[in-house]
Design a protein around this motif. Structure first.
Motif, PDB file in Angstrom:
ATOM      1  N   GLU A 160      -5.832   6.465 -17.118  1.00 15.87           N
ATOM      2  CA  GLU A 160      -4.478   6.760 -16.290  1.00 15.87           C
ATOM      3  C   GLU A 160      -5.003   5.968 -15.057  1.00 15.87           C
ATOM      4  OE1 GLU A 160      -3.488  11.409 -17.606  1.00 15.87           O
ATOM      5  OE2 GLU A 160      -5.317  10.957 -16.295  1.00 15.87           O
ATOM      6  N   LEU A 161      -6.335   6.150 -14.618  1.00 16.01           N
ATOM      7  CA  LEU A 161      -6.264   5.423 -13.223  1.00 16.01           C
ATOM      8  C   LEU A 161      -6.014   3.853 -13.272  1.00 16.01           C
ATOM      9  CD1 LEU A 161      -9.655   6.605 -11.710  1.00 16.01           C
ATOM     10  CD2 LEU A 161      -7.412   6.387 -10.622  1.00 16.01           C
ATOM     11  N   SER A 162      -6.612   3.403 -14.598  1.00 15.88           N
ATOM     12  CA  SER A 162      -6.246   1.832 -14.697  1.00 15.88           C
ATOM     13  C   SER A 162      -4.839   1.593 -14.882  1.00 15.88           C
ATOM     14  CB  SER A 162      -6.967   1.619 -16.185  1.00 15.88           C
ATOM     15  OG  SER A 162      -6.789   0.180 -16.437  1.00 15.88           O
ATOM     16  N   MET A 163      -4.067   2.413 -15.593  1.00  7.85           N
ATOM     17  CA  MET A 163      -2.486   2.153 -15.547  1.00  7.85           C
ATOM     18  C   MET A 163      -1.973   2.233 -14.237  1.00  7.85           C
ATOM     19  SD  MET A 163      -1.744   4.642 -18.814  1.00  7.85           S
ATOM     20  CE  MET A 163      -0.135   5.186 -18.001  1.00  7.85           C
ATOM     21  N   LEU A 164      -2.608   3.157 -13.295  1.00 10.18           N
ATOM     22  CA  LEU A 164      -1.804   3.236 -11.903  1.00 10.18           C
ATOM     23  C   LEU A 164      -2.320   2.167 -11.201  1.00 10.18           C
ATOM     24  CD1 LEU A 164      -0.799   5.108  -9.566  1.00 10.18           C
ATOM     25  CD2 LEU A 164      -2.880   5.999  -9.190  1.00 10.18           C
ATOM     26  N   ALA A 165      -3.479   1.836 -11.207  1.00 12.02           N
ATOM     27  CA  ALA A 165      -4.084   0.640 -10.461  1.00 12.02           C
ATOM     28  C   ALA A 165      -3.257  -0.539 -10.837  1.00 12.02           C
ATOM     29  CB  ALA A 165      -5.588   0.175 -10.560  1.00 12.02           C
ATOM     30  N   ARG A 166      -2.908  -0.843 -12.018  1.00 15.44           N
ATOM     31  CA  ARG A 166      -2.175  -2.192 -12.584  1.00 15.44           C
ATOM     32  C   ARG A 166      -1.038  -2.146 -11.794  1.00 15.44           C
ATOM     33  NH1 ARG A 166       0.426  -0.129 -16.964  1.00 15.44           N
ATOM     34  NH2 ARG A 166       2.229  -0.375 -15.987  1.00 15.44           N
ATOM     35  N   VAL A 180       0.880  -1.316   0.031  1.00 12.61           N
ATOM     36  CA  VAL A 180       0.052  -0.049   0.127  1.00 12.61           C
ATOM     37  C   VAL A 180       0.938   1.346   0.073  1.00 12.61           C
ATOM     38  CG1 VAL A 180      -1.611   1.171   1.158  1.00 12.61           C
ATOM     39  CG2 VAL A 180      -2.085  -1.300   1.172  1.00 12.61           C
ATOM     40  N   VAL A 181       1.903   1.140   0.779  1.00 13.11           N
ATOM     41  CA  VAL A 181       2.857   2.461   0.791  1.00 13.11           C
ATOM     42  C   VAL A 181       3.381   2.664  -0.569  1.00 13.11           C
ATOM     43  CG1 VAL A 181       4.867   3.368   2.021  1.00 13.11           C
ATOM     44  CG2 VAL A 181       2.994   2.403   3.404  1.00 13.11           C
ATOM     45  N   ALA A 182       3.934   1.571  -1.293  1.00  9.29           N
ATOM     46  CA  ALA A 182       4.662   1.653  -2.303  1.00  9.29           C
ATOM     47  C   ALA A 182       3.637   2.300  -3.560  1.00  9.29           C
ATOM     48  CB  ALA A 182       4.749   0.558  -3.017  1.00  9.29           C
ATOM     49  N   HIS A 183       2.312   2.150  -3.340  1.00 11.76           N
ATOM     50  CA  HIS A 183       1.080   2.563  -4.204  1.00 11.76           C
ATOM     51  C   HIS A 183       0.955   3.980  -3.666  1.00 11.76           C
ATOM     52  CE1 HIS A 183      -1.293   1.756  -7.471  1.00 11.76           C
ATOM     53  NE2 HIS A 183      -2.259   2.435  -6.849  1.00 11.76           N
ATOM     54  N   LEU A 184       1.167   4.349  -2.627  1.00 11.75           N
ATOM     55  CA  LEU A 184       0.894   5.850  -2.108  1.00 11.75           C
ATOM     56  C   LEU A 184       2.066   6.713  -2.620  1.00 11.75           C
ATOM     57  CD1 LEU A 184      -0.088   5.456   1.634  1.00 11.75           C
ATOM     58  CD2 LEU A 184      -1.551   6.374  -0.151  1.00 11.75           C
ATOM     59  N   GLU A 185       3.391   5.853  -2.898  1.00 11.13           N
ATOM     60  CA  GLU A 185       4.721   6.738  -3.335  1.00 11.13           C
ATOM     61  C   GLU A 185       4.191   7.027  -4.836  1.00 11.13           C
ATOM     62  OE1 GLU A 185       6.635   8.147  -1.911  1.00 11.13           O
ATOM     63  OE2 GLU A 185       6.913   6.875   0.008  1.00 11.13           O
TER      64      GLU A 185
END
Ligand code: PMV
Length: 327
Positions: free
Chosen positions: A129-135, A72-77
């Motif tokens: 863009e959200l899909s790319m980020l979620a991926r 989760v922290v890596a995603h917040l980064e």
């Protein structure tokens, strides 16, 4: 401090994502096709708070530690880098289904986190863009950003690898009846499964067979043809598990209940009930059927002693923002 809360559905893949071209960016080696699950959702609230010294991550009622927190922290980064901020965040997340048991909790989790965190950081990303980020949080999460029936384009760069809607939820009143035969967290996570997949000598064969199978699934969806969708989905699920079992070292996701449910599906179909199975990287079995047959399928599945819980899903919508926050 601005809070944002998002809700996202999990999804079940008819054609699976299994094996990466780039593990860090989570670029897959093949396109995949799925349906969002309206009864398997994650709700996540995020607030970036200047008073915090470190990120706080709460999953369910527990403060997350170790690898769950780190992911989760890596995603917040990633979100902080996009928003050009350094502020730490508070994240609360809640599933309405068991974690880590073959109901892709990481898909709904990283879809909800991507939408909530970007909004809380003041960003308004497009669906692509959200899909790319979620991926990048969890591959299959990119398919939980659009609604309904979805295809993830593998692409060969990060900008080319995202999911799009093939048809809205209302297009087809299909059901995914999940027969839960285990609620314990699986011993090998899908990240390790993807990495091991390429060591199976069946991997290349599946990859070569996929363009034709993907086309069959696209046509089956467009024609609302359950037998065609069901047979292709069964083939693909069996091949994923064949690859897992022949990876080095081998990975066995099945439990005795998995086999019981699969064999029951084959009997029911021989008796004329239109029901087909698929599996994620876990022991639970997803049963695909028409809405009109769902009650019959549920009643029969409940009679199998190994089945602990049954979750009925209709096609689910896109990841969305909601006003009720978790803190
Ligand atoms: O998104 P991940 O890394 O948890 O991978 C999910 C892989 C499968 O659930 C097995 C298949 C899929 O496409 O959802």
């Amino acid at each position: 401090m601005v809070q944002a809360t998002a809700i996202a559905c999990s999804n079940i893949a008819f054609i699976k994502y299994w094996g990466n071209r780039d593990a860090t960016l989570r670029l897959p080696l093949n396109n995949s096709i799925s349906m969002n699950l309206d009864s398997a959702t994650t709700t996540t609230t995020v607030a970036f708070d200047p008073a915090l010294d470190d990120d706080v991550v709460v999953i369910g009622d527990q403060v997350a530690q170790g690898r769950h927190r780190a992911r989760v922290v890596a995603h917040l980064e990633r979100v902080r880098a996009l928003a050009r901020i350094a502020t730490r965040a508070r994240v609360h997340s809640r599933n309405n289904f068991p974690m880590g048991a073959g109901i892709a909790s990481s898909a709904s989790a990283f879809a909800a986190l991507s939408l909530a965190a970007t909004r809380a950081a003041g960003l308004e990303l497009s669906e692509r863009e959200l899909s790319m980020l979620a991926r990048q949080g969890s591959g299959s999460a990119c398919r939980s950003i659009p609604g309904g029936f979805v295809e993830w384009y593998a692409g060969s760069t990060s900008a080319e690898s995202y999911a799009v809607q093939l048809a809205p939820p209302s297009f087809w009143d299909l059901r995914d009846v999940i027969a839960v035969v285990s609620t314990t967290e699986k011993s090998v996570g899908s990240t390790d499964g993807h990495a091991a997949a390429l060591s199976s000598h069946f991997f290349a064969e599946r990859l070569a067979a996929l363009p034709a199978r993907l086309a069959r699934v696209r046509h089956a969806l467009a024609a609302r043809d359950l037998p065609a969708l069901g047979i292709a989905s069964e083939e693909d699920a069996i091949e994923l598990h064949l690859i897992a079992m022949t990876s080095r070292p081998p990975i066995f996701y099945w439990s005795p209940g998995t086999v019981r449910v699969i064999q029951a599906v084959q009997c029911w179909r021989a008796e004329g009930l239109a029901v087909y199975f698929t599996l994620d990287a876990g022991p639970n079995v997803h049963l695909l059927c028409h809405a009109r047959d769902a009650d019959t399928v549920v009643a029969r599945v409940r009679e199998i002693p190994e089945v602990l819980q049954v979750i009925v899903n209709a096609p689910g919508g896109a990841a969305r923002l909601v006003d009720e926050h978790l803190f």
